[in-house]
Write an enzyme that holds these catalytic residues in place. Structure first.
Site, mmCIF file in Angstrom:
data_model
loop_
_atom_site.group_PDB
_atom_site.id
_atom_site.type_symbol
_atom_site.label_atom_id
_atom_site.label_comp_id
_atom_site.label_asym_id
_atom_site.label_seq_id
_atom_site.Cartn_x
_atom_site.Cartn_y
_atom_site.Cartn_z
ATOM 1 N N LYS A 575 48.993 42.001 40.023
ATOM 2 C CA LYS A 575 48.520 40.944 40.941
ATOM 3 C C LYS A 575 47.241 41.313 41.690
ATOM 4 O O LYS A 575 46.981 40.795 42.769
ATOM 5 C CB LYS A 575 49.610 40.556 41.979
ATOM 6 N N THR A 578 43.979 42.152 37.447
ATOM 7 C CA THR A 578 43.864 42.951 36.217
ATOM 8 C C THR A 578 43.574 42.079 34.992
ATOM 9 O O THR A 578 42.859 42.512 34.076
ATOM 10 C CB THR A 578 45.151 43.765 35.968
ATOM 11 N N THR A 579 44.107 40.848 34.987
ATOM 12 C CA THR A 579 43.861 39.990 33.822
ATOM 13 C C THR A 579 42.393 39.565 33.784
ATOM 14 O O THR A 579 41.771 39.503 32.709
ATOM 15 C CB THR A 579 44.771 38.747 33.859
ATOM 16 N N SER A 673 51.493 37.625 46.528
ATOM 17 C CA SER A 673 51.128 37.103 45.217
ATOM 18 C C SER A 673 52.255 37.397 44.211
ATOM 19 O O SER A 673 52.582 36.565 43.368
ATOM 20 C CB SER A 673 49.814 37.737 44.765
ATOM 21 N N ARG A 796 46.724 31.104 41.436
ATOM 22 C CA ARG A 796 47.655 30.002 41.739
ATOM 23 C C ARG A 796 47.373 29.419 43.108
ATOM 24 O O ARG A 796 46.817 30.071 43.991
ATOM 25 C CB ARG A 796 49.105 30.522 41.744
HETATM 26 N N1 LIG Z 1 38.377 35.405 37.970
HETATM 27 C C1 LIG Z 1 39.668 35.277 38.315
HETATM 28 N N2 LIG Z 1 40.425 34.278 37.838
HETATM 29 C C2 LIG Z 1 41.710 34.158 38.199
HETATM 30 N N3 LIG Z 1 42.345 35.009 39.044
HETATM 31 C C3 LIG Z 1 41.628 36.011 39.548
HETATM 32 C C4 LIG Z 1 40.277 36.192 39.208
HETATM 33 N N4 LIG Z 1 39.822 37.273 39.876
HETATM 34 C C5 LIG Z 1 40.849 37.745 40.589
HETATM 35 N N5 LIG Z 1 41.952 36.995 40.405
HETATM 36 C C6 LIG Z 1 43.253 37.247 41.028
HETATM 37 O O1 LIG Z 1 44.084 37.822 40.049
HETATM 38 C C7 LIG Z 1 45.416 37.630 40.488
HETATM 39 C C8 LIG Z 1 46.346 37.886 39.346
HETATM 40 O O2 LIG Z 1 46.298 39.261 39.142
HETATM 41 P P1 LIG Z 1 46.723 39.921 37.796
HETATM 42 O O3 LIG Z 1 45.980 39.360 36.680
HETATM 43 O O4 LIG Z 1 46.593 41.388 38.010
HETATM 44 O O5 LIG Z 1 48.255 39.518 37.713
HETATM 45 S S1 LIG Z 1 49.348 40.115 36.724
HETATM 46 O O6 LIG Z 1 49.869 41.316 37.344
HETATM 47 O O7 LIG Z 1 48.745 40.368 35.429
HETATM 48 O O8 LIG Z 1 50.375 39.086 36.654
HETATM 49 C C9 LIG Z 1 45.427 36.230 40.991
HETATM 50 O O9 LIG Z 1 46.440 36.159 41.985
HETATM 51 P P2 LIG Z 1 47.015 34.807 42.515
HETATM 52 O O10 LIG Z 1 45.875 34.195 43.294
HETATM 53 O O11 LIG Z 1 48.168 35.147 43.398
HETATM 54 O O12 LIG Z 1 47.403 33.957 41.352
HETATM 55 C C10 LIG Z 1 44.022 36.018 41.511
HETATM 56 O O13 LIG Z 1 43.924 35.983 42.904
#
Ligand SMILES: Nc1ncnc2c1ncn2[C@@H]1O[C@H](COP(=O)(O)OS(=O)(=O)O)[C@@H](OP(=O)(O)O)[C@H]1O
Length: 843
Positions: A575, A578-579, A673, A796
């Site tokens: 969260k 990382t994605t 998150s 989200r």
């Molecule tokens: N460019 C971009 N697009 C979308 N989201 C972004 C981006 N950069 C950072 N984030 C933040 O990444 C959060 C999700 O983190 P992860 O990808 O590490 O989540 S996971 O552990 O793989 O489920 C996600 O958390 P949430 O906001 O709670 O959904 C985002 O805040």
């Protein structure tokens, strides 16, 4: 097998081991000694660890002591004198069960602050000191040891040695014997005049050996000297054991082990049980001229009978390759037949029909070779029912050749094997076991006999060398330190001069004379079970990169490439973005991620959880063979790695040069998150309990709620997890991304990251990323009008965190954030703005 055969080298009569075991002439009649059990309840307050204090980290004695502790699987901390002492206590417990000085004078001349600290610790926890006396000069001189009514006389040549039968420290050592002969080197001996001192051993001045008693009858009995002493602590409450000579003398190894046990109240005791298995490989494989003959087989049987009197149930364990049956001269073919005639007297294990190396074969050929050998066993009624096998040259056992394990299970139903190669051949005392796919892999020890040791003269220093091997030499020490001993020998060692029979009979006699070790023999499967009962922590393997070790590459399949391993890892935590980072990296033409997993999508999740047990072949299947090994940057992202305790060690073992990337955001945001992530995935706990209820969950709440609380809170204790990574990786391999920056300015982050990894060619992300107002995040530019953003699961929309939870989290993470800031400053890493803000709020 490229040895030269020269039957003229053969000793006419096979040598018999001579082990004289003269009693100490001074022992009372009917003297017996029961090995002591040193365990007292004091040991419950001590860690299973020793502190070694050395003059500098390179000294031979210091290293020798450290190696001995390693061999005994006793954890140790090596500290250089002059540094401050490490923390000696942890809560109520003493961290170290014994303190060892490689040179006693460093203890005596320690600065008063450290000395007082150490003495206080020893008194409070009843912890003793072991020290070696090292002379400052080469001449004979006397020295009074400061503070103690003890005088040391240096550089004395000694002869004969025996243990004090009245000492209570003997456990492994058997007192009541006299070692006859000159002692190598010059020794320190002790003179004392206080009841606190008890001699541990006695020896005699070298010149007294040849004294003519008639010349001076009053002096006819040579004067006993004391080369090792036990200070029982009557003067200052601290027990000390001092050695006037080093570990070069074999008896000192036993005495040292007993001292560790005694002074630690049994905390550092090791079992007296010694399991012995002798494998004879290459049965039928030996070349014409050096194979066993009828009389050699009969000698094996009678030797086995003798060994059974000491180790009930002992059997030589014969590994055969049927292809070479009856491939000797007439006398040797008769020997082969004799072996089969007496087949029920031995244990047997089958391996490859032609003694091939499994790693060079595909699965079909591995199976074929084993099947032919099995057929040979059936045709000749060889009882192959031990579920044990070894592989020629260790091939395929480690590094693991999955095809070998498949075939072993399928053809022979193998449950246990052994190798010298895990984790490495050297140091020999560091070999360990592991379990892979239900097969127990046990460490094998070296006994000094190889395929080419056919005649006595083939051994280094001939008969004398062979004898020394078990009379206090490497073989003796191996058994002393290792509760489990699987020795590999070869058919040739049993024909000709029968060097193996000489060695093992001698070894057993010598051990019986000088030690209280209980020699035991059990069938291989039972041996494996007993091994992992004693060392359960070894069941889990720790994979290495086969290409990092010459010996390992040599026995690893040519079809496999170490290039199918990542050069850097994005380790999480979850969260933090990382994605997004994974997606941005994958846009780079030179950066290649793993293939998707059917169960965990873009994450392989190898280093945590059960996937690790599938082995490195399984892991490497996730990566393409890079077309250009230097220009392609393979990477993997598994956000679960960051806070998983076992992961850093596993990663550093397989990928010691990998760069480790992690992303940190405000841990409170991360926790929330994760909670929202679980709700979105319809986790019933997250749906039924508010965020605040989850955070407040205590022992009275259902386990699932507490689990969710832990998954929300634990990964955010960043400093603690980072320190764990730093135990295994140098800071220069670690890159920490500020997650807020990744979110708001990914172009800058990607620029810095490329610099850190030295990725070529440089990829200009400003041309490929742009802010998407609708998504509210940066996304990949597809064309002038279209962006490709992450799915709905990332970024989200959810309600803001409630105030109570925010306040709770602020308090909860205060200490952790402060530690993180300290750590980043210490490493000279930038401190993220969210962390600066959080710390400013706290003030
Ligand atoms: N460019 C971009 N697009 C979308 N989201 C972004 C981006 N950069 C950072 N984030 C933040 O990444 C959060 C999700 O983190 P992860 O990808 O590490 O989540 S996971 O552990 O793989 O489920 C996600 O958390 P949430 O906001 O709670 O959904 C985002 O805040």
């Amino acid at each position: 097998m490229s040895f030269k055969i020269s039957s003229s080298k053969r000793t006419l009569v096979s040598p018999q081991p001579q082990v004289s075991c003269p009693p100490d002439p001074d022992i009372p009649p009917n003297f017996t000694y029961q090995p002591r059990d040193h365990r007292t309840k004091e040991r419950n307050h001590l860690g299973r660890r020793a502190l070694i204090i050395v003059e500098n980290q390179y000294t031979k004695t210091g290293k020798g002591i450290h190696n001995v502790l390693d061999a005994l699987r006793i954890d140790s901390k090596v500290e250089t004198i002059g540094n401050n002492l490490p923390m000696l206590t942890h809560g109520e417990k003493g961290k170290f069960a014994v303190i060892i000085f490689e040179n006693y004078s460093t203890y005596l001349t320690m600065d008063s602050w450290n000395r007082q600290l150490l003495d206080k610790y020893c008194k409070n926890y009843n912890v003793g000191i072991i020290a070696f006396i090292q002379p400052k000069r080469d001449d004979v001189f006397l020295e009074n040891l400061n503070d103690f009514p003890l005088t040391v006389e240096y550089n004395i040549p000694l002869v004969n040695y025996k243990l004090n039968i009245y000492s209570t420290i003997w456990r492994m050592s058997k007192p009541g014997r006299l070692y006859e002969g000159e002692l190598a080197g010059n020794w320190a001996v002790f003179h004392f005049n206080h009841a606190t001192y008890q001699p541990l051993s006695y020896s005699y001045l070298k010149s007294s050996l040849n004294q003519d008693p008639s010349a001076n009858p009053a002096d006819s009995k040579p004067k006993r000297l004391v080369p090792a002493i036990h200070d029982t602590g009557q003067l200052d409450g601290i027990q000390r054991i001092l050695f006037g000579g080093g570990l070069e003398f074999w008896m000192h190894h036993m005495m040292f082990v007993d001292s560790l046990s005694y002074l630690s109240h049994g905390k550092l005791s090791i079992t007296l049980d010694r399991y012995i298995q002798v494998d004879i490989d290459d049965i039928f494989v030996g070349k014409e001229g050096v194979r066993v003959k009828v009389e050699d087989v009969m000698a094996m049987l009678s030797s086995q009978k003798y060994l059974q009197t000491v180790m009930e149930g002992f059997h030589f364990n014969l590994g055969f390759s049927g292809r070479f049956y009856l491939h000797g001269n007439a006398e040797e073919d008769a020997g082969d037949k004799k072996l089969l005639e007496y087949r029920h007297h031995f244990w047997w294990f089958g391996h490859m029909f032609k003694h091939e190396q499994a790693h060079s074969l595909d699965v079909r050929n591995v199976e074929l070779s084993m099947t032919l050998n099995k057929q040979f066993a059936q045709d000749n009624a060889i009882p192959v029912d031990q579920h044990y096998a070894v592989a020629p040259h260790h091939s395929g056992v480690y590094p693991v050749h999955e095809e070998l394990y498949d075939a072993w299970r399928k053809i022979w139903d193998i449950k246990v094997t052994s190798t010298e190669e895990y984790p490495f051949l050297y140091p020999f005392w560091g070999r360990r076991g592991f379990v892979h796919r239900g097969i127990m892999v046990l460490p094998r020890q070296t006994c000094g006999l190889f395929t080419h040791t056919v005649f006595v003269t083939d051994y280094k220093d001939g008969l004398q060398g062979l004898e020394e091997n078990f009379k206090g030499g490497e073989l003796f020490l191996t058994v002393l330190y290792s509760p489990f001993n699987i020795f590999m020998t070869h058919m040739n060692n049993y024909g000709n001069d029968r060097v193996a029979l000489f060695t093992f009979e001698g070894m057993v006699k010598f051990l019986q004379c000088w030690t209280n070790l209980r020699l035991i023999s059990v069938p291989p499967v039972q041996l494996g079970i007993n091994y992992f009962n004693m060392f359960p922590e070894e069941k889990d393997p720790l994979w290495q990169n086969p290409c990092d070790y010459k010996r390992h590459i040599a026995i690893w399949s040519a079809n496999k490439s170490c290039e199918r391993l990542p050069r850097f890892l994005v380790v999480g935590p979850q969260k933090t973005g990382t994605t997004a980072l994974y997606t941005f990296l994958s846009m780079h033409p030179a950066v290649v991620s793993n293939y998707d997993s059917a169960t965990t999508f873009e994450e392989v999740q190898f280093f945590n959880g059960n996937n690790y047990y599938k082995g490195i072949d399984w892991y490497m299947e996730f990566f393409p063979v890079p077309q250009n090994s230097t220009g392609t940057y393979l990477f993997e992202k598994s956000a679960t790695y960051f806070d998983h305790e076992i992961v850093p060690q596993r990663v550093s073992s397989l990928l010691p040069r990998a760069k480790i990337i992690c992303i940190l955001i405000d841990p409170a945001k991360r926790a929330y998150s994760w909670y929202q992530h679980q709700r979105a995935h319809k986790d019933p706990v997250a749906l039924n309990y508010s965020f605040n209820a989850v955070l407040m969950a205590d022992e009275r709440m259902p386990r699932q709620v507490r689990d969710l609380r832990n998954r929300c809170l634990d990964p955010g204790m960043y400093a603690q997890h980072l320190m764990h990574w730093l135990d295994y990786f140098p800071a220069r391999q670690l890159f920490i991304i500020d997650g807020e920056q990744l979110r708001n300015n990914p172009i800058h982050v990607m620029h810095k990251l490329q610099q850190f990894i030295h990725i070529q060619p440089y990829f200009d992300y400003s041309q490929h990323l742009r802010f998407d107002p609708q998504k509210g995040f940066f996304c990949q530019v597809m064309n002038d009008n279209r962006n490709k953003c992450l799915g709905r699961g990332k970024g989200r929309m959810y309600d803001a965190m409630d105030e109570t939870s925010a306040t709770f989290l602020r308090h909860f993470y205060r200490k952790h954030n402060a530690n993180l800031s300290k750590l980043l400053n210490k490493l000279n890493f930038p401190v993220p703005s969210w962390l600066q803000d959080a710390l400013a709020d706290d003030n």
